[in-house]
Design a protein around this motif. Sequence first.
Motif, PDB file in Angstrom:
ATOM      1  N   VAL A  36      73.334 -47.956 123.554  1.00 14.94           N
ATOM      2  CA  VAL A  36      74.282 -48.995 123.939  1.00 14.94           C
ATOM      3  C   VAL A  36      73.493 -50.295 124.024  1.00 14.94           C
ATOM      4  O   VAL A  36      72.461 -50.348 124.704  1.00 14.94           O
ATOM      5  CB  VAL A  36      74.946 -48.699 125.304  1.00 14.94           C
ATOM      6  N   ASP A  37      73.955 -51.323 123.327  1.00 11.52           N
ATOM      7  CA  ASP A  37      73.310 -52.629 123.418  1.00 11.52           C
ATOM      8  C   ASP A  37      73.424 -53.110 124.865  1.00 11.52           C
ATOM      9  O   ASP A  37      74.485 -52.982 125.488  1.00 11.52           O
ATOM     10  CB  ASP A  37      73.999 -53.620 122.466  1.00 11.52           C
ATOM     11  N   LYS A  38      72.338 -53.661 125.398  1.00  7.32           N
ATOM     12  CA  LYS A  38      72.327 -54.098 126.798  1.00  7.32           C
ATOM     13  C   LYS A  38      73.413 -55.124 127.094  1.00  7.32           C
ATOM     14  O   LYS A  38      73.905 -55.193 128.217  1.00  7.32           O
ATOM     15  CB  LYS A  38      70.948 -54.626 127.174  1.00  7.32           C
ATOM     16  N   GLN A  39      73.839 -55.904 126.094  1.00  5.60           N
ATOM     17  CA  GLN A  39      74.934 -56.869 126.303  1.00  5.60           C
ATOM     18  C   GLN A  39      76.279 -56.156 126.466  1.00  5.60           C
ATOM     19  O   GLN A  39      77.172 -56.671 127.123  1.00  5.60           O
ATOM     20  CB  GLN A  39      75.024 -57.844 125.131  1.00  5.60           C
ATOM     21  N   ASP A  40      76.417 -54.980 125.861  1.00  7.84           N
ATOM     22  CA  ASP A  40      77.669 -54.224 125.953  1.00  7.84           C
ATOM     23  C   ASP A  40      77.752 -53.378 127.221  1.00  7.84           C
ATOM     24  O   ASP A  40      78.842 -52.952 127.618  1.00  7.84           O
ATOM     25  CB  ASP A  40      77.838 -53.300 124.742  1.00  7.84           C
ATOM     26  N   SER A  41      76.622 -53.121 127.871  1.00 12.38           N
ATOM     27  CA  SER A  41      76.589 -52.233 129.036  1.00 12.38           C
ATOM     28  C   SER A  41      77.586 -52.605 130.131  1.00 12.38           C
ATOM     29  O   SER A  41      78.315 -51.735 130.616  1.00 12.38           O
ATOM     30  CB  SER A  41      75.176 -52.151 129.616  1.00 12.38           C
ATOM     31  N   PRO A  42      77.678 -53.891 130.553  1.00 10.08           N
ATOM     32  CA  PRO A  42      78.636 -54.210 131.611  1.00 10.08           C
ATOM     33  C   PRO A  42      80.093 -53.965 131.197  1.00 10.08           C
ATOM     34  O   PRO A  42      80.923 -53.593 132.019  1.00 10.08           O
ATOM     35  CB  PRO A  42      78.409 -55.703 131.885  1.00 10.08           C
ATOM     36  N   ILE A  43      80.387 -54.156 129.921  1.00 13.11           N
ATOM     37  CA  ILE A  43      81.748 -53.954 129.427  1.00 13.11           C
ATOM     38  C   ILE A  43      82.083 -52.461 129.351  1.00 13.11           C
ATOM     39  O   ILE A  43      83.205 -52.047 129.619  1.00 13.11           O
ATOM     40  CB  ILE A  43      81.918 -54.612 128.039  1.00 13.11           C
ATOM     41  N   LEU A  44      81.092 -51.643 129.016  1.00  8.26           N
ATOM     42  CA  LEU A  44      81.305 -50.209 128.839  1.00  8.26           C
ATOM     43  C   LEU A  44      81.021 -49.381 130.086  1.00  8.26           C
ATOM     44  O   LEU A  44      81.301 -48.184 130.104  1.00  8.26           O
ATOM     45  CB  LEU A  44      80.415 -49.694 127.696  1.00  8.26           C
ATOM     46  N   ASN A  45      80.476 -49.976 131.140  1.00  5.01           N
ATOM     47  CA  ASN A  45      80.038 -49.223 132.314  1.00  5.01           C
ATOM     48  C   ASN A  45      81.126 -48.278 132.835  1.00  5.01           C
ATOM     49  O   ASN A  45      82.193 -48.713 133.228  1.00  5.01           O
ATOM     50  CB  ASN A  45      79.585 -50.171 133.418  1.00  5.01           C
TER      51      ASN A  45
END
Length: 120
Positions: A67-76
């Motif tokens: 998971v791209d670190k930029q996507d992590s908050p959106i996918l958490n």
Amino acid sequence: MSQVVIITEAASFQIKEMMKHNGEEGSFLRVAVKGGGCTGLSYGMGFEPDAGEADEELEQFGIKILVDKQDSPILNGTVIDYKQSLMGGGFTIENPNAIASCGCGSSFKTAKNAGTPENC
């Protein structure tokens, strides 16, 4: 802290079968968010041979996940499942961060990220 992406056992079986069928055994499963779809953001999944510097690496049921670190908050906390029905089977994605999604369930937006909606 919760897992960024949670893969159910049913989904893991299907992912492993897809990896085997496509000759991608040992690859990573990339779970991503991209702009587009009716609601502004859409999910993407695919196989990649290597992790990048901007990737967070996870592992569940023997599947290596990126998971791209930029996507992590959106996918958490997002749960990826696989459901079988009389009409066939398919992956389902439940994202606790989504505040709106389209009828097909593949497009969504969050309170902090509306993405770039497309006409459907």
